[in-house]
Design an enzyme around this catalytic site. Structure first.
Site, PDB file in Angstrom:
ATOM      1  N   GLU A  47      37.082 -29.892 -48.189  1.00 60.41           N
ATOM      2  CA  GLU A  47      36.642 -28.629 -48.802  1.00 60.41           C
ATOM      3  C   GLU A  47      35.938 -28.903 -50.130  1.00 60.41           C
ATOM      4  O   GLU A  47      35.003 -28.188 -50.504  1.00 60.41           O
ATOM      5  CB  GLU A  47      37.826 -27.667 -48.997  1.00 60.41           C
ATOM      6  N   GLU A 101      28.470 -29.019 -43.251  1.00 57.28           N
ATOM      7  CA  GLU A 101      29.517 -29.870 -42.692  1.00 57.28           C
ATOM      8  C   GLU A 101      29.212 -31.352 -42.969  1.00 57.28           C
ATOM      9  O   GLU A 101      30.117 -32.165 -43.067  1.00 57.28           O
ATOM     10  CB  GLU A 101      29.610 -29.585 -41.193  1.00 57.28           C
TER      11      GLU A 101
END
Ligand code: ZN
Length: 501
Positions: free
Chosen positions: A267, A296
Protein backbone atom coordinates in the site's frame (compact mmCIF):
# COMPACT_ATOMS: atom_id res chain seq x y z
CA UNK A 1 -4.18 30.51 -22.35
CA UNK A 2 -7.58 29.20 -23.36
CA UNK A 3 -10.66 31.13 -22.31
CA UNK A 4 -12.74 27.99 -22.77
CA UNK A 5 -10.50 25.96 -20.48
CA UNK A 6 -10.98 28.59 -17.79
CA UNK A 7 -14.73 28.11 -18.18
CA UNK A 8 -14.35 24.36 -17.70
CA UNK A 9 -12.49 24.76 -14.38
CA UNK A 10 -15.43 25.52 -12.05
CA UNK A 11 -17.18 22.38 -13.33
CA UNK A 12 -14.11 20.32 -12.57
CA UNK A 13 -13.81 21.83 -9.12
CA UNK A 14 -17.45 21.10 -8.38
CA UNK A 15 -17.16 17.46 -9.52
CA UNK A 16 -13.97 17.14 -7.51
CA UNK A 17 -15.69 18.39 -4.35
CA UNK A 18 -18.40 15.70 -4.60
CA UNK A 19 -15.80 13.09 -5.38
CA UNK A 20 -13.78 14.02 -2.30
CA UNK A 21 -16.85 13.83 -0.07
CA UNK A 22 -17.64 10.37 -1.49
CA UNK A 23 -14.11 9.15 -0.89
CA UNK A 24 -14.10 10.47 2.65
CA UNK A 25 -17.33 8.61 3.39
CA UNK A 26 -16.03 5.47 1.74
CA UNK A 27 -12.79 5.65 3.76
CA UNK A 28 -14.79 6.16 6.92
CA UNK A 29 -17.08 3.22 6.13
CA UNK A 30 -14.08 0.93 5.79
CA UNK A 31 -12.23 2.11 8.88
CA UNK A 32 -14.23 3.73 11.68
CA UNK A 33 -17.96 3.80 10.89
CA UNK A 34 -20.12 1.48 13.00
CA UNK A 35 -21.57 -1.63 11.36
CA UNK A 36 -25.14 -0.36 11.18
CA UNK A 37 -24.24 3.01 9.65
CA UNK A 38 -24.27 1.92 6.03
CA UNK A 39 -28.01 1.68 5.44
CA UNK A 40 -28.63 5.35 6.26
CA UNK A 41 -25.30 6.62 4.97
CA UNK A 42 -25.93 4.97 1.60
CA UNK A 43 -28.76 7.44 0.99
CA UNK A 44 -26.28 10.31 1.25
CA UNK A 45 -23.90 8.40 -1.00
CA UNK A 46 -26.63 8.02 -3.61
CA UNK A 47 -27.40 11.75 -3.66
CA UNK A 48 -23.74 12.80 -3.76
CA UNK A 49 -23.02 10.32 -6.57
CA UNK A 50 -25.87 11.79 -8.58
CA UNK A 51 -24.50 15.30 -8.08
CA UNK A 52 -20.99 14.21 -9.01
CA UNK A 53 -22.33 12.68 -12.20
CA UNK A 54 -24.29 15.81 -13.10
CA UNK A 55 -21.29 18.04 -12.44
CA UNK A 56 -19.31 16.12 -15.05
CA UNK A 57 -21.95 15.05 -17.53
CA UNK A 58 -24.05 18.05 -18.57
CA UNK A 59 -24.64 20.02 -21.74
CA UNK A 60 -22.35 22.85 -20.73
CA UNK A 61 -19.38 20.56 -20.08
CA UNK A 62 -20.10 18.57 -23.24
CA UNK A 63 -20.17 21.78 -25.29
CA UNK A 64 -16.95 23.07 -23.76
CA UNK A 65 -15.14 19.78 -24.34
CA UNK A 66 -16.24 19.68 -27.95
CA UNK A 67 -14.89 23.16 -28.56
CA UNK A 68 -11.69 22.42 -26.64
CA UNK A 69 -11.08 19.35 -28.81
CA UNK A 70 -11.01 21.47 -31.98
CA UNK A 71 -7.47 21.85 -33.42
CA UNK A 72 -7.41 25.67 -33.15
CA UNK A 73 -8.28 25.53 -29.45
CA UNK A 74 -5.88 22.65 -28.76
CA UNK A 75 -2.98 24.92 -29.72
CA UNK A 76 -3.81 27.21 -26.83
CA UNK A 77 -3.55 24.40 -24.26
CA UNK A 78 -0.46 23.17 -22.46
CA UNK A 79 0.42 19.46 -22.30
CA UNK A 80 -1.48 18.63 -19.16
CA UNK A 81 -4.56 20.63 -20.21
CA UNK A 82 -4.60 18.74 -23.50
CA UNK A 83 -4.28 15.43 -21.65
CA UNK A 84 -7.13 16.40 -19.34
CA UNK A 85 -9.44 17.34 -22.24
CA UNK A 86 -8.54 14.11 -24.03
CA UNK A 87 -9.23 11.98 -20.97
CA UNK A 88 -12.53 13.67 -20.14
CA UNK A 89 -13.70 13.58 -23.76
CA UNK A 90 -13.01 9.88 -24.02
CA UNK A 91 -14.78 9.08 -20.75
CA UNK A 92 -17.77 11.19 -21.64
CA UNK A 93 -18.21 9.61 -25.07
CA UNK A 94 -18.17 6.13 -23.54
CA UNK A 95 -20.62 7.05 -20.81
CA UNK A 96 -22.98 8.83 -23.20
CA UNK A 97 -23.55 5.67 -25.21
CA UNK A 98 -25.32 4.08 -22.25
CA UNK A 99 -28.92 5.33 -21.91
CA UNK A 100 -29.38 7.13 -18.60
CA UNK A 101 -32.26 4.90 -17.40
CA UNK A 102 -30.22 1.77 -18.06
CA UNK A 103 -27.26 3.23 -16.19
CA UNK A 104 -29.46 4.08 -13.23
CA UNK A 105 -30.98 0.57 -13.16
CA UNK A 106 -27.51 -0.94 -13.34
CA UNK A 107 -26.28 1.15 -10.37
CA UNK A 108 -29.21 -0.15 -8.35
CA UNK A 109 -28.48 -3.72 -9.42
CA UNK A 110 -24.87 -3.37 -8.25
CA UNK A 111 -25.96 -1.97 -4.90
CA UNK A 112 -28.05 -5.12 -4.41
CA UNK A 113 -25.59 -7.64 -5.80
CA UNK A 114 -22.79 -6.99 -3.30
CA UNK A 115 -24.68 -8.23 -0.20
CA UNK A 116 -26.01 -11.21 -2.20
CA UNK A 117 -22.47 -12.15 -3.14
CA UNK A 118 -21.24 -11.63 0.43
CA UNK A 119 -23.90 -13.92 1.84
CA UNK A 120 -23.37 -16.53 -0.87
CA UNK A 121 -19.66 -16.52 -0.06
CA UNK A 122 -20.28 -16.90 3.67
CA UNK A 123 -22.75 -19.75 3.08
CA UNK A 124 -20.84 -21.46 0.26
CA UNK A 125 -23.98 -21.08 -1.83
CA UNK A 126 -23.14 -20.20 -5.44
CA UNK A 127 -26.68 -20.97 -6.62
CA UNK A 128 -28.04 -18.00 -4.65
CA UNK A 129 -25.58 -15.63 -6.36
CA UNK A 130 -25.96 -17.03 -9.89
CA UNK A 131 -29.15 -15.15 -10.92
CA UNK A 132 -27.71 -11.76 -9.84
CA UNK A 133 -24.42 -12.53 -11.53
CA UNK A 134 -26.35 -13.38 -14.69
CA UNK A 135 -28.02 -9.97 -14.60
CA UNK A 136 -24.72 -8.15 -14.02
CA UNK A 137 -23.11 -10.01 -16.91
CA UNK A 138 -26.02 -9.29 -19.26
CA UNK A 139 -25.86 -5.55 -18.44
CA UNK A 140 -22.09 -5.48 -18.83
CA UNK A 141 -22.23 -7.16 -22.21
CA UNK A 142 -25.01 -4.84 -23.39
CA UNK A 143 -23.08 -1.72 -22.30
CA UNK A 144 -19.90 -2.89 -23.93
CA UNK A 145 -21.83 -3.55 -27.14
CA UNK A 146 -23.02 0.08 -27.08
CA UNK A 147 -19.43 1.24 -26.69
CA UNK A 148 -17.78 -1.22 -29.08
CA UNK A 149 -15.78 0.29 -31.95
CA UNK A 150 -14.64 -1.30 -35.17
CA UNK A 151 -11.88 -3.84 -34.67
CA UNK A 152 -12.58 -4.27 -30.95
CA UNK A 153 -13.80 -7.51 -29.42
CA UNK A 154 -16.45 -7.09 -26.74
CA UNK A 155 -13.94 -7.97 -24.03
CA UNK A 156 -11.45 -5.43 -25.47
CA UNK A 157 -13.97 -2.73 -24.63
CA UNK A 158 -14.09 -3.91 -21.01
CA UNK A 159 -10.29 -4.15 -20.77
CA UNK A 160 -9.83 -0.62 -22.12
CA UNK A 161 -11.73 0.71 -19.12
CA UNK A 162 -8.87 -0.31 -16.79
CA UNK A 163 -5.79 -0.28 -19.03
CA UNK A 164 -5.90 1.80 -22.18
CA UNK A 165 -4.63 0.01 -25.26
CA UNK A 166 -4.25 -3.43 -23.66
CA UNK A 167 -6.32 -5.72 -25.87
CA UNK A 168 -7.14 -9.43 -25.87
CA UNK A 169 -4.41 -9.84 -28.47
CA UNK A 170 -1.74 -8.35 -26.18
CA UNK A 171 -3.01 -10.21 -23.10
CA UNK A 172 -3.28 -13.57 -24.89
CA UNK A 173 0.35 -13.19 -25.84
CA UNK A 174 1.26 -12.12 -22.28
CA UNK A 175 -0.49 -14.97 -20.50
CA UNK A 176 0.59 -17.47 -23.18
CA UNK A 177 4.22 -16.62 -22.48
CA UNK A 178 3.69 -16.94 -18.71
CA UNK A 179 2.05 -20.34 -19.16
CA UNK A 180 4.82 -21.72 -21.32
CA UNK A 181 7.63 -20.49 -19.10
CA UNK A 182 6.22 -20.80 -15.59
CA UNK A 183 3.92 -23.85 -15.43
CA UNK A 184 6.95 -26.20 -15.64
CA UNK A 185 8.75 -24.11 -13.00
CA UNK A 186 5.81 -24.39 -10.59
CA UNK A 187 5.70 -28.17 -11.13
CA UNK A 188 9.43 -28.51 -10.38
CA UNK A 189 9.09 -26.47 -7.19
CA UNK A 190 6.24 -28.67 -5.96
CA UNK A 191 8.72 -31.50 -5.68
CA UNK A 192 11.22 -29.45 -3.66
CA UNK A 193 8.91 -27.87 -1.08
CA UNK A 194 11.10 -28.93 1.86
CA UNK A 195 13.89 -26.58 0.70
CA UNK A 196 12.12 -23.50 2.04
CA UNK A 197 10.69 -23.41 5.56
CA UNK A 198 8.54 -20.54 6.73
CA UNK A 199 6.90 -21.86 9.91
CA UNK A 200 8.65 -19.26 12.09
CA UNK A 201 6.61 -16.52 10.42
CA UNK A 202 3.49 -18.03 11.99
CA UNK A 203 4.50 -17.83 15.65
CA UNK A 204 2.83 -15.36 17.99
CA UNK A 205 3.74 -11.81 16.98
CA UNK A 206 2.14 -9.24 19.33
CA UNK A 207 0.12 -6.77 17.29
CA UNK A 208 1.49 -3.66 19.05
CA UNK A 209 5.00 -4.66 17.98
CA UNK A 210 3.80 -5.39 14.46
CA UNK A 211 2.34 -1.89 14.29
CA UNK A 212 5.65 -0.41 15.35
CA UNK A 213 7.42 -2.34 12.62
CA UNK A 214 4.88 -1.32 9.98
CA UNK A 215 5.14 2.34 10.87
CA UNK A 216 8.91 2.04 10.57
CA UNK A 217 8.62 0.32 7.16
CA UNK A 218 6.23 2.97 5.82
CA UNK A 219 8.64 5.73 6.85
CA UNK A 220 11.59 3.72 5.58
CA UNK A 221 10.27 3.52 2.01
CA UNK A 222 9.40 7.23 2.12
CA UNK A 223 5.69 7.44 2.95
CA UNK A 224 5.19 11.06 4.01
CA UNK A 225 3.19 11.17 7.25
CA UNK A 226 2.65 14.91 6.84
CA UNK A 227 0.63 14.12 3.74
CA UNK A 228 -0.79 10.77 4.70
CA UNK A 229 -2.21 8.61 7.47
CA UNK A 230 -2.49 4.92 8.29
CA UNK A 231 -5.53 3.13 9.72
CA UNK A 232 -6.91 -0.39 10.01
CA UNK A 233 -9.54 -2.10 7.89
CA UNK A 234 -10.70 -5.61 7.01
CA UNK A 235 -8.66 -5.62 3.80
CA UNK A 236 -5.68 -3.29 3.30
CA UNK A 237 -6.21 -0.55 0.70
CA UNK A 238 -5.08 2.94 -0.37
CA UNK A 239 -7.25 5.95 -1.03
CA UNK A 240 -6.33 9.46 -2.12
CA UNK A 241 -8.09 12.78 -1.76
CA UNK A 242 -5.23 14.69 -3.40
CA UNK A 243 -1.44 14.60 -3.35
CA UNK A 244 -1.33 16.05 0.18
CA UNK A 245 -3.78 13.54 1.64
CA UNK A 246 -3.11 9.90 0.82
CA UNK A 247 -4.36 7.19 3.17
CA UNK A 248 -3.41 3.58 3.60
CA UNK A 249 -4.83 0.82 5.76
CA UNK A 250 -3.51 -2.43 7.12
CA UNK A 251 -4.83 -5.53 8.83
CA UNK A 252 -3.01 -7.43 11.57
CA UNK A 253 -2.98 -11.16 12.29
CA UNK A 254 -1.30 -12.26 15.51
CA UNK A 255 0.15 -15.36 13.85
CA UNK A 256 1.24 -13.89 10.51
CA UNK A 257 4.12 -11.43 10.60
CA UNK A 258 4.57 -11.29 6.81
CA UNK A 259 0.95 -10.31 6.09
CA UNK A 260 1.10 -6.87 7.71
CA UNK A 261 4.73 -6.20 6.69
CA UNK A 262 4.14 -6.77 3.00
CA UNK A 263 0.73 -5.11 3.06
CA UNK A 264 2.22 -1.88 4.35
CA UNK A 265 5.01 -1.97 1.76
CA UNK A 266 2.45 -2.73 -0.98
CA UNK A 267 0.00 0.00 0.00
CA UNK A 268 2.97 2.28 0.63
CA UNK A 269 3.96 1.79 -3.02
CA UNK A 270 0.47 2.88 -4.11
CA UNK A 271 0.69 5.85 -1.75
CA UNK A 272 4.10 7.04 -3.00
CA UNK A 273 2.59 7.19 -6.48
CA UNK A 274 -0.23 9.46 -5.28
CA UNK A 275 2.02 11.59 -3.05
CA UNK A 276 4.34 12.07 -6.04
CA UNK A 277 1.69 13.58 -8.34
CA UNK A 278 2.56 17.09 -9.49
CA UNK A 279 0.96 19.97 -7.58
CA UNK A 280 -0.20 21.49 -10.86
CA UNK A 281 -2.56 18.63 -11.72
CA UNK A 282 -3.72 17.26 -8.36
CA UNK A 283 -7.48 17.66 -7.79
CA UNK A 284 -8.19 17.39 -11.53
CA UNK A 285 -9.37 14.44 -13.67
CA UNK A 286 -5.71 13.63 -14.44
CA UNK A 287 -4.58 14.18 -10.84
CA UNK A 288 -4.11 10.52 -9.90
CA UNK A 289 -2.35 7.38 -11.05
CA UNK A 290 -2.88 6.72 -14.75
CA UNK A 291 -4.32 3.19 -14.65
CA UNK A 292 -4.93 0.14 -12.51
CA UNK A 293 -1.98 -1.67 -14.06
CA UNK A 294 0.48 1.17 -13.56
CA UNK A 295 -0.73 1.66 -10.00
CA UNK A 296 -0.29 -2.00 -9.25
CA UNK A 297 3.19 -1.86 -10.78
CA UNK A 298 4.22 0.70 -8.18
CA UNK A 299 2.83 -1.26 -5.23
CA UNK A 300 4.32 -4.52 -6.44
CA UNK A 301 7.65 -2.96 -7.28
CA UNK A 302 7.96 -1.94 -3.64
CA UNK A 303 6.41 -5.10 -2.22
CA UNK A 304 8.18 -7.68 -4.39
CA UNK A 305 11.07 -6.34 -6.44
CA UNK A 306 12.40 -4.31 -3.51
CA UNK A 307 10.65 -5.73 -0.44
CA UNK A 308 11.31 -9.39 -1.13
CA UNK A 309 14.99 -8.88 -1.98
CA UNK A 310 17.98 -9.61 0.25
CA UNK A 311 19.38 -6.12 -0.21
CA UNK A 312 16.22 -4.47 1.12
CA UNK A 313 16.36 -6.31 4.46
CA UNK A 314 20.13 -6.39 4.87
CA UNK A 315 20.44 -3.03 6.68
CA UNK A 316 17.17 -3.32 8.67
CA UNK A 317 16.71 -6.98 9.55
CA UNK A 318 18.47 -6.48 12.89
CA UNK A 319 15.66 -4.08 13.76
CA UNK A 320 13.06 -6.77 13.09
CA UNK A 321 15.04 -9.15 15.30
CA UNK A 322 15.23 -6.55 18.08
CA UNK A 323 11.44 -6.16 17.98
CA UNK A 324 10.90 -9.92 18.06
CA UNK A 325 13.91 -11.43 19.85
CA UNK A 326 12.16 -14.62 20.93
CA UNK A 327 10.60 -15.30 17.56
CA UNK A 328 13.44 -14.28 15.22
CA UNK A 329 16.57 -14.07 17.39
CA UNK A 330 17.77 -17.40 16.04
CA UNK A 331 16.62 -16.88 12.46
CA UNK A 332 19.31 -15.52 10.13
CA UNK A 333 18.73 -13.06 7.29
CA UNK A 334 19.11 -15.75 4.64
CA UNK A 335 16.52 -17.95 6.31
CA UNK A 336 14.17 -14.96 6.59
CA UNK A 337 14.73 -14.07 2.92
CA UNK A 338 13.88 -17.60 1.82
CA UNK A 339 10.76 -17.78 3.97
CA UNK A 340 9.28 -14.54 2.63
CA UNK A 341 9.73 -15.92 -0.89
CA UNK A 342 8.34 -19.42 -0.36
CA UNK A 343 6.24 -20.58 -3.30
CA UNK A 344 3.41 -23.09 -3.03
CA UNK A 345 0.25 -23.32 -5.16
CA UNK A 346 -2.82 -22.28 -3.19
CA UNK A 347 -6.51 -21.56 -3.64
CA UNK A 348 -6.77 -17.92 -2.61
CA UNK A 349 -5.49 -15.20 -4.96
CA UNK A 350 -4.83 -12.56 -2.32
CA UNK A 351 -2.64 -14.94 -0.33
CA UNK A 352 -0.65 -16.29 -3.28
CA UNK A 353 3.13 -15.98 -3.57
CA UNK A 354 4.88 -13.99 -6.27
CA UNK A 355 5.36 -16.93 -8.66
CA UNK A 356 1.91 -18.53 -8.56
CA UNK A 357 0.03 -15.22 -8.32
CA UNK A 358 -0.27 -14.50 -12.07
CA UNK A 359 -1.97 -17.86 -12.59
CA UNK A 360 -4.81 -16.86 -10.30
CA UNK A 361 -5.22 -13.83 -12.54
CA UNK A 362 -4.88 -15.82 -15.76
CA UNK A 363 -7.69 -18.16 -14.68
CA UNK A 364 -10.00 -15.18 -14.15
CA UNK A 365 -8.91 -13.64 -17.45
CA UNK A 366 -9.66 -16.83 -19.39
CA UNK A 367 -13.06 -17.16 -17.74
CA UNK A 368 -13.99 -13.52 -18.39
CA UNK A 369 -13.01 -13.96 -22.02
CA UNK A 370 -15.26 -17.03 -22.27
CA UNK A 371 -18.11 -15.07 -20.68
CA UNK A 372 -17.78 -12.22 -23.16
CA UNK A 373 -17.54 -14.62 -26.09
CA UNK A 374 -20.66 -16.43 -24.88
CA UNK A 375 -18.80 -19.71 -24.43
CA UNK A 376 -19.89 -20.52 -20.89
CA UNK A 377 -23.12 -20.24 -18.90
CA UNK A 378 -23.29 -18.86 -15.38
CA UNK A 379 -24.24 -22.33 -14.09
CA UNK A 380 -21.09 -23.84 -15.59
CA UNK A 381 -18.69 -21.29 -14.08
CA UNK A 382 -17.78 -23.12 -10.83
CA UNK A 383 -16.86 -26.29 -12.73
CA UNK A 384 -14.76 -24.33 -15.23
CA UNK A 385 -13.07 -22.49 -12.35
CA UNK A 386 -12.19 -25.71 -10.51
CA UNK A 387 -10.90 -27.39 -13.66
CA UNK A 388 -8.56 -24.50 -14.42
CA UNK A 389 -7.16 -24.45 -10.85
CA UNK A 390 -6.37 -28.12 -11.21
CA UNK A 391 -4.83 -27.63 -14.63
CA UNK A 392 -2.56 -24.65 -13.86
CA UNK A 393 -1.87 -24.93 -10.15
CA UNK A 394 -2.58 -28.57 -9.36
CA UNK A 395 -5.04 -27.70 -6.58
CA UNK A 396 -8.81 -28.16 -6.38
CA UNK A 397 -11.05 -25.83 -4.37
CA UNK A 398 -12.73 -27.58 -1.44
CA UNK A 399 -15.69 -25.18 -1.73
CA UNK A 400 -17.01 -22.35 -3.88
CA UNK A 401 -16.22 -20.02 -0.98
CA UNK A 402 -12.55 -20.83 -1.54
CA UNK A 403 -13.15 -21.00 -5.30
CA UNK A 404 -15.29 -18.88 -7.56
CA UNK A 405 -16.90 -16.86 -4.76
CA UNK A 406 -13.65 -15.58 -3.22
CA UNK A 407 -13.39 -12.20 -5.03
CA UNK A 408 -15.92 -9.38 -4.89
CA UNK A 409 -15.04 -7.97 -8.34
CA UNK A 410 -17.73 -9.68 -10.44
CA UNK A 411 -20.49 -8.71 -8.04
CA UNK A 412 -19.47 -5.09 -8.72
CA UNK A 413 -19.44 -5.58 -12.49
CA UNK A 414 -15.65 -5.16 -12.65
CA UNK A 415 -15.03 -7.37 -15.68
CA UNK A 416 -11.68 -6.58 -17.28
CA UNK A 417 -10.12 -5.44 -14.01
CA UNK A 418 -8.25 -8.62 -12.99
CA UNK A 419 -5.61 -8.56 -15.75
CA UNK A 420 -4.26 -5.28 -14.29
CA UNK A 421 -2.98 -7.19 -11.27
CA UNK A 422 -0.74 -9.43 -13.38
CA UNK A 423 0.18 -6.58 -15.71
CA UNK A 424 1.27 -4.62 -12.64
CA UNK A 425 3.77 -7.30 -11.64
CA UNK A 426 5.09 -7.52 -15.19
CA UNK A 427 5.42 -3.73 -15.54
CA UNK A 428 7.20 -3.67 -12.16
CA UNK A 429 9.75 -6.21 -13.41
CA UNK A 430 10.36 -4.16 -16.56
CA UNK A 431 10.82 -1.00 -14.51
CA UNK A 432 13.14 -2.81 -12.10
CA UNK A 433 15.29 -4.06 -14.96
CA UNK A 434 15.50 -0.53 -16.32
CA UNK A 435 16.35 1.01 -12.95
CA UNK A 436 19.23 -1.41 -12.52
CA UNK A 437 20.64 -0.03 -15.80
CA UNK A 438 20.58 3.55 -14.57
CA UNK A 439 21.62 3.15 -10.92
CA UNK A 440 23.34 0.58 -8.67
CA UNK A 441 20.05 -0.47 -7.08
CA UNK A 442 21.36 -3.17 -4.76
CA UNK A 443 24.15 -0.96 -3.42
CA UNK A 444 21.63 1.78 -2.76
CA UNK A 445 19.31 -0.58 -0.90
CA UNK A 446 22.15 -1.92 1.19
CA UNK A 447 23.09 1.67 2.05
CA UNK A 448 19.47 2.53 3.06
CA UNK A 449 19.27 4.90 0.11
CA UNK A 450 15.68 4.50 -0.99
CA UNK A 451 15.38 8.16 -1.89
CA UNK A 452 17.26 7.67 -5.17
CA UNK A 453 14.78 5.16 -6.54
CA UNK A 454 11.80 7.06 -5.13
CA UNK A 455 12.90 10.29 -6.83
CA UNK A 456 13.51 8.46 -10.09
CA UNK A 457 10.01 6.99 -10.09
CA UNK A 458 8.53 10.35 -9.21
CA UNK A 459 10.36 12.06 -12.05
CA UNK A 460 9.48 9.45 -14.70
CA UNK A 461 6.06 8.17 -13.60
CA UNK A 462 4.41 9.66 -10.53
CA UNK A 463 4.44 13.36 -11.33
CA UNK A 464 2.55 12.84 -14.60
CA UNK A 465 -0.54 11.36 -12.94
CA UNK A 466 -3.03 10.49 -15.64
CA UNK A 467 -1.50 12.82 -18.23
CA UNK A 468 0.34 9.93 -19.89
CA UNK A 469 -0.85 6.34 -20.23
CA UNK A 470 1.11 3.20 -19.33
CA UNK A 471 2.64 2.62 -22.75
CA UNK A 472 3.66 6.28 -23.08
CA UNK A 473 5.29 6.26 -19.65
CA UNK A 474 7.15 3.01 -20.27
CA UNK A 475 8.35 4.13 -23.67
CA UNK A 476 9.58 7.49 -22.42
CA UNK A 477 11.29 5.99 -19.36
CA UNK A 478 12.74 2.71 -20.62
CA UNK A 479 12.80 3.32 -24.39
CA UNK A 480 10.60 0.26 -24.84
CA UNK A 481 6.86 -0.46 -24.80
CA UNK A 482 5.40 -3.09 -22.46
CA UNK A 483 7.50 -6.26 -22.64
CA UNK A 484 6.63 -9.28 -20.45
CA UNK A 485 9.99 -10.98 -21.08
CA UNK A 486 11.53 -9.08 -18.14
CA UNK A 487 8.92 -10.50 -15.79
CA UNK A 488 9.50 -14.07 -16.94
CA UNK A 489 13.27 -13.65 -16.68
CA UNK A 490 12.95 -12.13 -13.20
CA UNK A 491 10.75 -14.94 -11.83
CA UNK A 492 12.75 -17.70 -13.51
CA UNK A 493 16.06 -16.40 -12.20
CA UNK A 494 14.79 -15.77 -8.68
CA UNK A 495 13.04 -19.11 -8.19
CA UNK A 496 15.67 -21.19 -9.95
CA UNK A 497 18.18 -19.91 -7.41
CA UNK A 498 15.83 -20.20 -4.44
CA UNK A 499 14.83 -23.81 -5.11
CA UNK A 500 18.14 -24.89 -6.66
CA UNK A 501 16.48 -26.06 -9.88
ZN1 ZN B 1 -2.56 -3.04 -4.92
Amino acid sequence: MSELFEQLKPHLERAYAFQTALRAISWDNSTLAPREAIENTSKAIGILSGEEYKAQVNDEVKGLLKELEAPGEQEKLNDSERALVRKMGKGLRKLEKIPAEEYQAYSELLAKSYPVWEQAKNNNDYASFAPVLQEVISSQKRFRRYQQEEGQTLYDVALDEYEEGFTVEILDDFFGKLRTALVPLIKQIREKQELVQDGFLNQNYPIEKQKELCRFLAEYIGFDFNRGVMAESEHPFTTNFHNHDVRITNHFHEDRLDFACFSVIHEGGHALYEQGIDDGITMTPIGEGTSMGMHESQSRFYENNLGRSRAFWMPIYHKVQELFPEQLGGVGLEEFYRAINKSAPSLIRTEADELTYPFHVMIRYEIEKMIFQGEVSVEELPAVWNRKYQEYLGVSPDSDTNGILQDMHWSGGSFGYFPSYALGSAIAAQICHHIKQVMPLEEYLEAKNLAAVREYLKEHIHKYGGARNTQELLLAMTGEAFNPDYYIAYLTEKYTELYQL
